[in-house]
Design a protein around this motif. Sequence first.
Motif, PDB file in Angstrom:
ATOM      1  N   GLU A   9       0.832  -1.191   0.000  1.00  0.00           N
ATOM      2  CA  GLU A   9       0.000   0.000   0.000  1.00  0.00           C
ATOM      3  C   GLU A   9       0.877   1.256   0.000  1.00  0.00           C
ATOM      4  O   GLU A   9       0.553   2.252  -0.627  1.00  0.00           O
ATOM      5  CB  GLU A   9      -0.908  -0.005   1.230  1.00  0.00           C
ATOM      6  CG  GLU A   9      -1.926   1.100   1.223  1.00  0.00           C
ATOM      7  CD  GLU A   9      -2.979   0.910   2.287  1.00  0.00           C
ATOM      8  OE1 GLU A   9      -3.341   1.908   2.923  1.00  0.00           O
ATOM      9  OE2 GLU A   9      -3.423  -0.226   2.484  1.00  0.00           O
ATOM     10  N   HIS A  20       1.421   5.837   8.343  1.00  0.00           N
ATOM     11  CA  HIS A  20       1.765   4.730   7.456  1.00  0.00           C
ATOM     12  C   HIS A  20       1.419   3.365   8.056  1.00  0.00           C
ATOM     13  O   HIS A  20       1.347   2.380   7.334  1.00  0.00           O
ATOM     14  CB  HIS A  20       3.270   4.719   7.148  1.00  0.00           C
ATOM     15  CG  HIS A  20       3.741   5.930   6.423  1.00  0.00           C
ATOM     16  ND1 HIS A  20       4.921   6.551   6.731  1.00  0.00           N
ATOM     17  CD2 HIS A  20       3.209   6.640   5.399  1.00  0.00           C
ATOM     18  CE1 HIS A  20       5.098   7.585   5.928  1.00  0.00           C
ATOM     19  NE2 HIS A  20       4.068   7.667   5.111  1.00  0.00           N
ATOM     20  N   PRO A  22      -0.452   0.226   9.281  1.00  0.00           N
ATOM     21  CA  PRO A  22      -1.777  -0.341   9.002  1.00  0.00           C
ATOM     22  C   PRO A  22      -2.486  -0.750  10.290  1.00  0.00           C
ATOM     23  O   PRO A  22      -1.844  -1.061  11.292  1.00  0.00           O
ATOM     24  CB  PRO A  22      -1.448  -1.579   8.161  1.00  0.00           C
ATOM     25  CG  PRO A  22      -0.097  -1.990   8.629  1.00  0.00           C
ATOM     26  CD  PRO A  22       0.625  -0.716   8.970  1.00  0.00           C
ATOM     27  N   GLU A  23      -3.825  -0.736  10.266  1.00  0.00           N
ATOM     28  CA  GLU A  23      -4.581  -1.215  11.422  1.00  0.00           C
ATOM     29  C   GLU A  23      -4.374  -2.719  11.583  1.00  0.00           C
ATOM     30  O   GLU A  23      -4.159  -3.220  12.676  1.00  0.00           O
ATOM     31  CB  GLU A  23      -6.067  -0.900  11.247  1.00  0.00           C
ATOM     32  CG  GLU A  23      -6.882  -1.264  12.470  1.00  0.00           C
ATOM     33  CD  GLU A  23      -8.326  -0.833  12.324  1.00  0.00           C
ATOM     34  OE1 GLU A  23      -9.193  -1.608  12.774  1.00  0.00           O
ATOM     35  OE2 GLU A  23      -8.588   0.245  11.766  1.00  0.00           O
ATOM     36  N   ARG A  24      -4.447  -3.431  10.463  1.00  0.00           N
ATOM     37  CA  ARG A  24      -4.135  -4.867  10.412  1.00  0.00           C
ATOM     38  C   ARG A  24      -3.320  -5.097   9.156  1.00  0.00           C
ATOM     39  O   ARG A  24      -3.744  -4.751   8.065  1.00  0.00           O
ATOM     40  CB  ARG A  24      -5.400  -5.717  10.340  1.00  0.00           C
ATOM     41  CG  ARG A  24      -6.054  -5.913  11.663  1.00  0.00           C
ATOM     42  CD  ARG A  24      -7.246  -6.851  11.548  1.00  0.00           C
ATOM     43  NE  ARG A  24      -7.871  -7.048  12.820  1.00  0.00           N
ATOM     44  CZ  ARG A  24      -8.572  -6.131  13.482  1.00  0.00           C
ATOM     45  NH1 ARG A  24      -8.730  -4.941  12.969  1.00  0.00           N
ATOM     46  NH2 ARG A  24      -9.107  -6.404  14.661  1.00  0.00           N
ATOM     47  N   GLY A  25      -2.143  -5.648   9.333  1.00  0.00           N
ATOM     48  CA  GLY A  25      -1.294  -5.882   8.179  1.00  0.00           C
ATOM     49  C   GLY A  25       0.114  -6.217   8.607  1.00  0.00           C
ATOM     50  O   GLY A  25       0.354  -6.647   9.725  1.00  0.00           O
ATOM     51  N   LYS A  41      -1.256  -5.369  14.464  1.00  0.00           N
ATOM     52  CA  LYS A  41      -2.704  -5.371  14.700  1.00  0.00           C
ATOM     53  C   LYS A  41      -3.013  -4.320  15.763  1.00  0.00           C
ATOM     54  O   LYS A  41      -2.435  -4.345  16.855  1.00  0.00           O
ATOM     55  CB  LYS A  41      -3.158  -6.751  15.178  1.00  0.00           C
ATOM     56  CG  LYS A  41      -4.640  -6.828  15.485  1.00  0.00           C
ATOM     57  CD  LYS A  41      -5.019  -8.219  15.957  1.00  0.00           C
ATOM     58  CE  LYS A  41      -6.485  -8.280  16.297  1.00  0.00           C
ATOM     59  NZ  LYS A  41      -6.869  -9.587  16.801  1.00  0.00           N
ATOM     60  N   VAL A  78       4.568  -1.312   3.304  1.00  0.00           N
ATOM     61  CA  VAL A  78       3.438  -1.465   4.216  1.00  0.00           C
ATOM     62  C   VAL A  78       2.309  -2.170   3.485  1.00  0.00           C
ATOM     63  O   VAL A  78       1.905  -1.742   2.404  1.00  0.00           O
ATOM     64  CB  VAL A  78       2.964  -0.085   4.734  1.00  0.00           C
ATOM     65  CG1 VAL A  78       1.785  -0.245   5.674  1.00  0.00           C
ATOM     66  CG2 VAL A  78       4.113   0.656   5.403  1.00  0.00           C
ATOM     67  N   TYR A  79       1.814  -3.255   4.081  1.00  0.00           N
ATOM     68  CA  TYR A  79       0.746  -4.063   3.492  1.00  0.00           C
ATOM     69  C   TYR A  79      -0.457  -4.081   4.426  1.00  0.00           C
ATOM     70  O   TYR A  79      -0.337  -4.406   5.603  1.00  0.00           O
ATOM     71  CB  TYR A  79       1.226  -5.503   3.278  1.00  0.00           C
ATOM     72  CG  TYR A  79       2.378  -5.618   2.316  1.00  0.00           C
ATOM     73  CD1 TYR A  79       2.157  -5.943   0.983  1.00  0.00           C
ATOM     74  CD2 TYR A  79       3.684  -5.400   2.730  1.00  0.00           C
ATOM     75  CE1 TYR A  79       3.212  -6.054   0.086  1.00  0.00           C
ATOM     76  CE2 TYR A  79       4.746  -5.500   1.843  1.00  0.00           C
ATOM     77  CZ  TYR A  79       4.503  -5.833   0.520  1.00  0.00           C
ATOM     78  OH  TYR A  79       5.547  -5.931  -0.352  1.00  0.00           O
ATOM     79  N   GLN A  80      -1.626  -3.733   3.900  1.00  0.00           N
ATOM     80  CA  GLN A  80      -2.891  -3.773   4.630  1.00  0.00           C
ATOM     81  C   GLN A  80      -3.542  -5.132   4.355  1.00  0.00           C
ATOM     82  O   GLN A  80      -3.513  -5.608   3.220  1.00  0.00           O
ATOM     83  CB  GLN A  80      -3.798  -2.640   4.143  1.00  0.00           C
ATOM     84  CG  GLN A  80      -5.064  -2.452   4.901  1.00  0.00           C
ATOM     85  CD  GLN A  80      -4.875  -1.590   6.135  1.00  0.00           C
ATOM     86  OE1 GLN A  80      -3.934  -0.822   6.220  1.00  0.00           O
ATOM     87  NE2 GLN A  80      -5.765  -1.729   7.090  1.00  0.00           N
ATOM     88  N   ASP A  82      -7.091  -7.809   5.207  1.00  0.00           N
ATOM     89  CA  ASP A  82      -8.424  -7.923   5.807  1.00  0.00           C
ATOM     90  C   ASP A  82      -8.351  -8.905   6.977  1.00  0.00           C
ATOM     91  O   ASP A  82      -7.346  -9.593   7.181  1.00  0.00           O
ATOM     92  CB  ASP A  82      -9.473  -8.335   4.772  1.00  0.00           C
ATOM     93  CG  ASP A  82      -9.234  -9.707   4.170  1.00  0.00           C
ATOM     94  OD1 ASP A  82      -8.715 -10.613   4.868  1.00  0.00           O
ATOM     95  OD2 ASP A  82      -9.570  -9.904   2.991  1.00  0.00           O
ATOM     96  N   PHE A  86      -5.478 -11.766   7.667  1.00  0.00           N
ATOM     97  CA  PHE A  86      -4.640 -11.498   8.830  1.00  0.00           C
ATOM     98  C   PHE A  86      -4.644 -12.697   9.781  1.00  0.00           C
ATOM     99  O   PHE A  86      -3.589 -13.142  10.236  1.00  0.00           O
ATOM    100  CB  PHE A  86      -5.117 -10.236   9.563  1.00  0.00           C
ATOM    101  CG  PHE A  86      -4.244  -9.862  10.713  1.00  0.00           C
ATOM    102  CD1 PHE A  86      -3.127  -9.072  10.510  1.00  0.00           C
ATOM    103  CD2 PHE A  86      -4.518 -10.313  12.001  1.00  0.00           C
ATOM    104  CE1 PHE A  86      -2.300  -8.727  11.573  1.00  0.00           C
ATOM    105  CE2 PHE A  86      -3.705  -9.983  13.054  1.00  0.00           C
ATOM    106  CZ  PHE A  86      -2.596  -9.188  12.845  1.00  0.00           C
TER     107      PHE A  86
END
Length: 148
Positions: A9, A20, A22-25, A41, A78-80, A82, A86
Amino acid sequence: MWLPSEDPEHTIRGNLKRSHIPERGYMKILEGANESLLLIKDEKIIAAWNLNAKSLEETHENKAMNLINISPESRIEVYQLDDNMFSTIFDLNEECKLPLPTGIDFLLEKKAKDVNRDDVLSKYKIRDPSEDDIDNLLNGYKPKIGGR
């Protein structure tokens, strides 16, 4: 560590910011001969893996966290992910789980030592021009007028 190979991303050069993360990734940090992967996470690092490309030595958990270095030359991807992907990755990488999740601030503060300007100039054999150097340059400059 097993991870999907989709496009990142974000791709960052050594200037990681909270926005930068991610919320989950996961994040891939490439620094010199080290490749580090961090599973993230809810602003917590929950798994870590490191590979030294020269020795091909793999490191997991807290030992991998200690090998993370972020410098201006670092490449950070950086990878997001789902929730389902995850969870799958988290389960497949059991050996990388940290005993206690680490706050994301650890990563934001993890930078190479402050670089001394004189050290950088010396490394690249650059010297600051003196006032005499500048005067000589200005005095030696003769604009061409009319093609002469």
